[in-house]
Design a protein around this motif. Structure first.
Motif, mmCIF file in Angstrom:
data_model
loop_
_atom_site.group_PDB
_atom_site.id
_atom_site.type_symbol
_atom_site.label_atom_id
_atom_site.label_comp_id
_atom_site.label_asym_id
_atom_site.label_seq_id
_atom_site.Cartn_x
_atom_site.Cartn_y
_atom_site.Cartn_z
ATOM 1 N N VAL A 129 -32.505 -35.759 13.451
ATOM 2 C CA VAL A 129 -31.070 -36.050 13.291
ATOM 3 C C VAL A 129 -30.723 -37.383 13.935
ATOM 4 O O VAL A 129 -29.969 -38.193 13.382
ATOM 5 N N TYR A 130 -31.280 -37.617 15.133
ATOM 6 C CA TYR A 130 -31.017 -38.856 15.878
ATOM 7 C C TYR A 130 -31.449 -40.076 15.069
ATOM 8 O O TYR A 130 -30.669 -41.018 14.867
ATOM 9 N N ILE A 131 -32.683 -40.066 14.566
ATOM 10 C CA ILE A 131 -33.169 -41.179 13.749
ATOM 11 C C ILE A 131 -32.395 -41.249 12.433
ATOM 12 O O ILE A 131 -32.096 -42.332 11.915
ATOM 13 N N GLY A 132 -32.033 -40.073 11.896
ATOM 14 C CA GLY A 132 -31.298 -40.054 10.630
ATOM 15 C C GLY A 132 -29.942 -40.721 10.715
ATOM 16 O O GLY A 132 -29.461 -41.298 9.734
ATOM 17 N N THR A 133 -29.310 -40.673 11.899
ATOM 18 C CA THR A 133 -28.007 -41.331 12.030
ATOM 19 C C THR A 133 -28.131 -42.844 11.930
ATOM 20 O O THR A 133 -27.222 -43.515 11.442
ATOM 21 N N LEU A 134 -29.274 -43.382 12.391
ATOM 22 C CA LEU A 134 -29.505 -44.812 12.203
ATOM 23 C C LEU A 134 -29.555 -45.130 10.715
ATOM 24 O O LEU A 134 -29.037 -46.151 10.256
ATOM 25 N N SER A 135 -30.168 -44.223 9.951
ATOM 26 C CA SER A 135 -30.232 -44.405 8.502
ATOM 27 C C SER A 135 -28.842 -44.375 7.884
ATOM 28 O O SER A 135 -28.538 -45.147 6.974
ATOM 29 N N ILE A 136 -28.000 -43.465 8.380
ATOM 30 C CA ILE A 136 -26.635 -43.383 7.855
ATOM 31 C C ILE A 136 -25.875 -44.675 8.163
ATOM 32 O O ILE A 136 -25.133 -45.199 7.326
ATOM 33 N N ALA A 137 -26.085 -45.196 9.375
ATOM 34 C CA ALA A 137 -25.442 -46.461 9.743
ATOM 35 C C ALA A 137 -25.920 -47.583 8.840
ATOM 36 O O ALA A 137 -25.126 -48.409 8.370
ATOM 37 N N GLN A 138 -27.222 -47.603 8.592
ATOM 38 C CA GLN A 138 -27.754 -48.635 7.705
ATOM 39 C C GLN A 138 -27.333 -48.402 6.266
ATOM 40 O O GLN A 138 -27.294 -49.333 5.458
ATOM 41 N N LEU A 139 -27.041 -47.148 5.934
ATOM 42 C CA LEU A 139 -26.526 -46.826 4.607
ATOM 43 C C LEU A 139 -25.129 -47.397 4.412
ATOM 44 O O LEU A 139 -24.815 -48.016 3.398
ATOM 45 N N ALA A 140 -24.284 -47.209 5.426
ATOM 46 C CA ALA A 140 -22.920 -47.707 5.330
ATOM 47 C C ALA A 140 -22.840 -49.208 5.571
ATOM 48 O O ALA A 140 -22.022 -49.906 4.961
ATOM 49 N N GLY A 141 -23.705 -49.718 6.451
ATOM 50 C CA GLY A 141 -23.609 -51.097 6.895
ATOM 51 C C GLY A 141 -23.620 -52.153 5.810
ATOM 52 O O GLY A 141 -22.730 -53.016 5.771
ATOM 53 N N PRO A 142 -24.625 -52.154 4.913
ATOM 54 C CA PRO A 142 -24.653 -53.206 3.883
ATOM 55 C C PRO A 142 -23.407 -53.217 3.002
ATOM 56 O O PRO A 142 -22.849 -54.278 2.710
ATOM 57 N N THR A 143 -22.953 -52.033 2.581
ATOM 58 C CA THR A 143 -21.763 -51.972 1.739
ATOM 59 C C THR A 143 -20.526 -52.407 2.508
ATOM 60 O O THR A 143 -19.706 -53.196 2.016
ATOM 61 N N VAL A 144 -20.407 -51.896 3.738
ATOM 62 C CA VAL A 144 -19.263 -52.273 4.570
ATOM 63 C C VAL A 144 -19.279 -53.772 4.853
ATOM 64 O O VAL A 144 -18.256 -54.456 4.764
ATOM 65 N N GLY A 145 -20.462 -54.289 5.190
ATOM 66 C CA GLY A 145 -20.577 -55.714 5.485
ATOM 67 C C GLY A 145 -20.214 -56.578 4.299
ATOM 68 O O GLY A 145 -19.494 -57.576 4.438
ATOM 69 N N GLY A 146 -20.718 -56.209 3.116
ATOM 70 C CA GLY A 146 -20.386 -56.980 1.922
ATOM 71 C C GLY A 146 -18.919 -56.913 1.577
ATOM 72 O O GLY A 146 -18.300 -57.925 1.221
ATOM 73 N N ALA A 175 -32.159 -42.033 5.277
ATOM 74 C CA ALA A 175 -31.232 -40.950 5.594
ATOM 75 C C ALA A 175 -31.732 -39.610 5.068
ATOM 76 O O ALA A 175 -31.514 -38.563 5.689
ATOM 77 N N LEU A 176 -32.410 -39.610 3.922
ATOM 78 C CA LEU A 176 -32.960 -38.373 3.376
ATOM 79 C C LEU A 176 -34.240 -37.957 4.096
ATOM 80 O O LEU A 176 -34.449 -36.778 4.402
ATOM 81 N N ALA A 177 -35.097 -38.934 4.362
ATOM 82 C CA ALA A 177 -36.432 -38.609 4.888
ATOM 83 C C ALA A 177 -36.402 -38.198 6.357
ATOM 84 O O ALA A 177 -37.187 -37.328 6.766
ATOM 85 N N SER A 178 -35.541 -38.801 7.172
ATOM 86 C CA SER A 178 -35.570 -38.535 8.609
ATOM 87 C C SER A 178 -35.289 -37.070 8.951
ATOM 88 O O SER A 178 -36.086 -36.438 9.656
ATOM 89 N N PRO A 179 -34.182 -36.479 8.473
ATOM 90 C CA PRO A 179 -33.966 -35.061 8.808
ATOM 91 C C PRO A 179 -34.974 -34.126 8.156
ATOM 92 O O PRO A 179 -35.328 -33.095 8.728
ATOM 93 N N GLN A 230 -36.483 -31.568 15.652
ATOM 94 C CA GLN A 230 -35.236 -31.461 14.888
ATOM 95 C C GLN A 230 -34.176 -32.420 15.425
ATOM 96 O O GLN A 230 -33.507 -33.114 14.653
ATOM 97 N N GLY A 231 -34.033 -32.420 16.746
ATOM 98 C CA GLY A 231 -33.065 -33.334 17.352
ATOM 99 C C GLY A 231 -33.403 -34.781 17.073
ATOM 100 O O GLY A 231 -32.522 -35.592 16.764
ATOM 101 N N MET A 232 -34.717 -35.114 17.147
ATOM 102 C CA MET A 232 -35.135 -36.489 16.903
ATOM 103 C C MET A 232 -34.915 -36.868 15.442
ATOM 104 O O MET A 232 -34.566 -38.014 15.124
#
Length: 479
Positions: free
Chosen positions: A145-162, A316-320, A141-143
């Motif tokens: 959530v941990y991996i899922g946060t990378l997904s959230i970062a990658q979720l925000a990153g492309p839009t934020v970067g653009g 982000a959906l699949a990891s948790p 469970q902890g892993m």
């Protein structure tokens, strides 16, 4: 209802606080990487960078980060995991601040190197810290959530970067990391407890140097493979000579950076090969798709950032979900299923790589690939970390991440080389700058052939990863 002991509840409460710290580390690194993948054309146009310089804005970070992961896993065993981890936050934050004031492209590359060192200090220790904090029955469970946060970062990153590239300027691609880094450093210093240090053993300096040299030679050759010539031949030759030398030196070293005795178990061998293939198939996807929308279709960076969102949404959906399933489904099965989902997504992208393909088809392929990566990363990480003896967590986790990062490095270098090989050398700078679509439909069609070649190669690698994941059955990695 099962009663929970007070000690167990306290451990779990601390574990989730630790998870929040380590997740901040992944968010920081994930946003830094994914924003630049989309905003790279804006940086290239600002510095009028050549194709070689453009690729090394990305590759310098990946190379140094990969070559130093195992080193900082060993250093943390000696100096303290908490101390090295927090120092990584500080270095990454300072380097991000300086990158935004870069006067030329090679100063920017140098700051990317410092970012890579800080990132290695964070990545080499985050998984070990979270593994030590969680009770074994809650680790998946902890892993997740941990991996899922990378997904959230990658979720925000492309839009934020653009958005940043279009509205605020390329400098803010780096400066956005500064407040996040300060918050992570303060929260980590407040939350993390000191961890026991390992025995004071010498660091394998020669081994680290040889690994760095071999990877550098290979990447130089890979980045110039589209042009051919002596650089490619010399780089491949040096890498071919140094690779067996690395193995020889590490077998004889008293305290090797790569302790090959720890990887004699069947499960670790195949699980790491599967991780390598998944990273190779996954890492360059957002970069390649962002170049597709900017260089081939002529959209702006913000629109390109929105277009690649199905990948991090899927992760982000699949990891948790995979983490929650980990109490009923084995990590072994999650690893295989994730690899197959990744392959399916890449197959969709391969057959649909045409200028007029409806976006929803591309989106389905990206979403499947993202779901596969999130599921695989959760299953594979849990499988490896659960099977290791406590005394080897630091160095083996560093090795695991290094194997994954070698796949990431090769993925970016190889994908860019295959993609741009479809157009003439005089047009390659237009691909990196995102301006090829302004030239002619013929040039765009040539580039689409490069996209099909790239997706096809990544699809084949993803299938190989599924095979290796299937061979990684077993509960213990070492005798």
């Amino acid at each position: 209802m099962v009663a929970v002991s007070p000690d167990y509840a306290l451990q779990l409460r601390y574990a989730w606080r630790v998870c929040s710290v380590t997740s901040l580390g992944l968010v920081l690194i994930g946003i830094a990487g994914s924003t630049l993948n989309v905003a790279l054309p804006a940086v290239v146009r600002h510095f009028h960078a050549t194709p070689f310089e453009s690729s090394w804005i990305l590759l310098s970070f990946l190379l140094v980060n990969t070559a130093s992961l195992v080193f900082f896993g060993r250093v943390a065993d000696l100096l303290g995991r908490r101390e090295v981890y927090l120092a990584g936050f500080a270095l990454f934050t300072v380097a991000s601040l300086l990158a935004g004031v870069a006067p030329n492209v090679w100063f920017l590359v140098a700051m990317r190197v410092l970012q890579a060192i800080g990132s290695a200090m964070i990545l080499a220790n985050g998984t070990v810290i979270i593994t030590a904090a969680f009770p074994p029955d809650r680790l998946s469970q902890g892993m997740g959530v941990y991996i899922g946060t990378l997904s959230i970062a990658q979720l925000a990153g492309p839009t934020v970067g653009g958005l940043i590239a279009e509205a605020a300027g390329w400098q803010w691609i780096f400066w956005v990391n500064v407040p996040a880094g300060v918050i992570a450093l303060v929260w980590g210093a407040f939350t993390l407890r000191r961890m026991p240090r390992g025995p004071r053993e010498p660091v394998d300096a020669l081994g680290n140097l040889l690994i760095f040299a071999a990877l550098t030679a290979f990447l130089l050759a890979l980045s110039e493979i589209g042009n051919g010539g002596p650089v490619v031949i010399a780089g491949m030759a040096v890498a071919a000579v140094l690779t067996p030398l690395v193995l020889l030196v590490e077998r004889r070293a008293s305290h090797p950076v790569l302790d090959l005795r720890l990887f004699g178990g069947r499960m670790l061998v195949w699980a790491n090969l599967a991780s390598f293939c998944n990273a190779l198939a996954r890492a360059a996807l957002i970069l390649v798709v962002a170049l597709h929308f900017q260089a081939a279709l002529g959209v702006d960076a913000f629109t390109a950032g929105l277009s690649v969102l199905p990948v991090p949404v899927g992760m982000a959906l699949a990891s948790p979900i995979a983490g929650a399933l980990g109490r009923r489904v084995s990590p072994y099965a999650l690893s295989i299923g994730g690899s197959l989902f990744s392959a399916a997504g890449l197959a969709v992208l391969m057959v649909s790589a045409r200028p007029g393909t409806p976006y929803w088809i591309i989106g389905v392929g990206l979403f499947l690939a993202g779901c596969g990566s999130g599921t695989f990363l959760t299953g594979n990480t849990t499988q490896v970390m659960s099977a290791l003896p406590p005394g080897s967590l630091g160095v083996v986790n560093g090795f695991r991440l290094m194997v994954m990062n070698v796949g990431i490095v090769i993925s970016v270098g190889l994908s860019l080389s295959m993609l741009t090989s479809a157009v003439s050398p005089s047009l390659r700078a237009q691909v990196y700058a995102g301006t090829l679509s302004r030239l002619s439909p013929v040039a765009v069609e040539q580039l689409m052939a490069g996209f099909r070649l790239t997706y096809g190669a990544l699809f084949g690698v993803a299938l190989a990863g599924a095979l290796f994941a299937a061979l990684a059955r077993g509960r213990r990695a070492v005798p």
